[in-house]
Enzyme design. Structure first.
Site, short mmCIF file in Angstrom:
data_model
loop_
_atom_site.label_atom_id
_atom_site.label_comp_id
_atom_site.label_asym_id
_atom_site.label_seq_id
_atom_site.Cartn_x
_atom_site.Cartn_y
_atom_site.Cartn_z
CG ASP A 34 -2.18 0.84 0.99
OD1 ASP A 34 -3.26 0.27 0.79
OD2 ASP A 34 -2.06 2.10 0.96
CB ILE A 35 0.31 4.69 -1.18
CG1 ILE A 35 1.22 5.84 -1.61
CG2 ILE A 35 -0.91 5.17 -0.42
CD1 ILE A 35 0.66 6.69 -2.72
CG ASN A 52 2.93 6.00 -5.86
OD1 ASN A 52 2.04 5.62 -6.62
ND2 ASN A 52 3.33 7.26 -5.77
CE1 TYR A 141 -13.98 3.88 -9.14
CE2 TYR A 141 -16.32 3.56 -9.52
CZ TYR A 141 -15.14 3.14 -8.95
OH TYR A 141 -15.12 1.99 -8.21
C1 AKB Z 1 -18.16 3.77 -5.39
O1 AKB Z 1 -19.23 4.13 -4.87
O2 AKB Z 1 -17.41 4.54 -6.00
C2 AKB Z 1 -17.78 2.32 -5.31
C3 AKB Z 1 -18.28 1.58 -6.51
C4 AKB Z 1 -19.68 1.15 -6.60
O3 AKB Z 1 -17.52 1.34 -7.40
N1 AKB Z 1 -18.29 1.75 -4.10
#
Ligand code: AKB
Length: 317
Positions: A34-35, A52, A141
């Protein structure tokens, strides 16, 4: 899997996955990285190294020195943090994944990394979302997760790396907090129910998302990794989930144990927008058929276990 390197080992998944892997494969056969360091059993119960994931050479050096045959790459920023820092998220989520895949390619390692329900977007079918469907996420994301799914498929097709993965829903656990996710309310609600008998949800009433209890998530990872490769048609990014729930369902389940518990709402626009772009529920048929995915905990069973384990933990601290 005989000797496993885990990145992001002190995170929400890593904290429990490392301990389970050490129980099954032997403490010395699971190298946690872990970092940061922490005063924690992941650090003290077996090999641990600071890493890292952007340091490609160091990652390769750790893999070689410990002669691992598997890498489980967990280090990543979650959805809300990624949305607040999109450039940083791209660097860490994509840079870290690329480095880990390169180590797997060079050292001929089996590979696991989690994708997420965040890999879907507003144009994806919302209910019983199929395994193979439209993926046009509107968050950084989600962009990272779709790119990651494709990259893992590519490393298998092009280089023969044994890549595997699941699309996790919100994961609920009492060991380590998630931090920076859209589904984090589903963990916080249990802490606050025990501490203050009330909780203010940043996700609005009636907002459905998939969820799963951590023991089921850990079992799923290990089961998928242990499955004979010949059975896998999809290989990466299997839909997995145990329940499709909204905040009021947690409220009702908690009230059965703590009748005075009350739930209020103060919606956070950033996280609400992310939640609304994700499915209400996903179809897990492919995971069930190809590698026997199964869960033990529904909302009621998970709530009973969470409250019991968490109350012991909070009394000790
Ligand atoms: C988030 O809420 O970002 C995570 C996911 C569902 O990938 N828990």
């Amino acid at each position: 899997m005989k000797k496993i390197l885990v990145t992001g080992a002190l995170g929400q998944i890593g904290s429990e996955l490392v301990m389970k892997l050490r129980e099954i494969y032997g403490a010395n056969n699971v190298v946690a990285t872990d970092i940061r360091e922490a005063d924690n059993e992941v650090v003290t119960s077996g090999p641990f190294e600071i890493l890292n994931v952007l340091e490609a050479n160091k990652m390769a050096d750790i893999a070689k020195r410990h002669q691992v045959d598997t890498i489980m790459h967990l280090a990543a920023l979650l959805s809300a943090t990624a949305e607040a820092n999109p450039q940083l998220a791209w660097n860490i989520n994509m840079g870290g994944l690329m480095n880990a895949l390169e180590v797997a390619r060079e050292e001929h390692l089996q590979f696991f990394t989690p994708s997420s329900i965040g890999a879907f977007g507003p144009s994806t079918p919302k209910d019983n979302t199929p395994q193979d469907t439209l993926q046009r996420p509107t968050t950084m994301y989600g962009v990272n997760k779709v790119a990651g799914e494709l990259l893992c498929d590519y490393y298998f097709a092009k280089f023969g790396v044994d890549t595997r993965g699941v699309r996790f829903p919100g994961l609920i656990s009492y060991v380590a907090p998630p931090g920076g996710g859209t589904t984090d309310y589903a963990v916080e609600i249990y802490y606050e129910a025990l501490r203050n008998k009330k909780y203010t949800s940043f996700i609005g009433k009636g907002t459905y998302m998939d969820m799963m209890y951590m023991p089921d998530a850990i079992d799923a990872i290990i089961r998928l990794m242990e499955t004979d490769a010949g059975r896998l048609i999809h290989r990466n990014a299997f839909n997995v989930s145990a329940m499709s729930v909204a905040p009021e369902h947690f409220e009702a389940a908690i009230k059965k144990h703590i009748p005075e518990f009350t739930l209020q709402y103060k919606v956070d626009p950033l996280r609400q927008k992310i939640a609304e772009s994700w499915p209400n529920s996903i179809d897990t048929t492919a995971a069930k058929q190809e590698w026997g995915f199964t869960t033990r905990y529904d909302l009621e069973k998970m709530t009973a276990d969470m409250l019991e384990k968490l109350s012991v933990k909070l009394t000790k601290n």
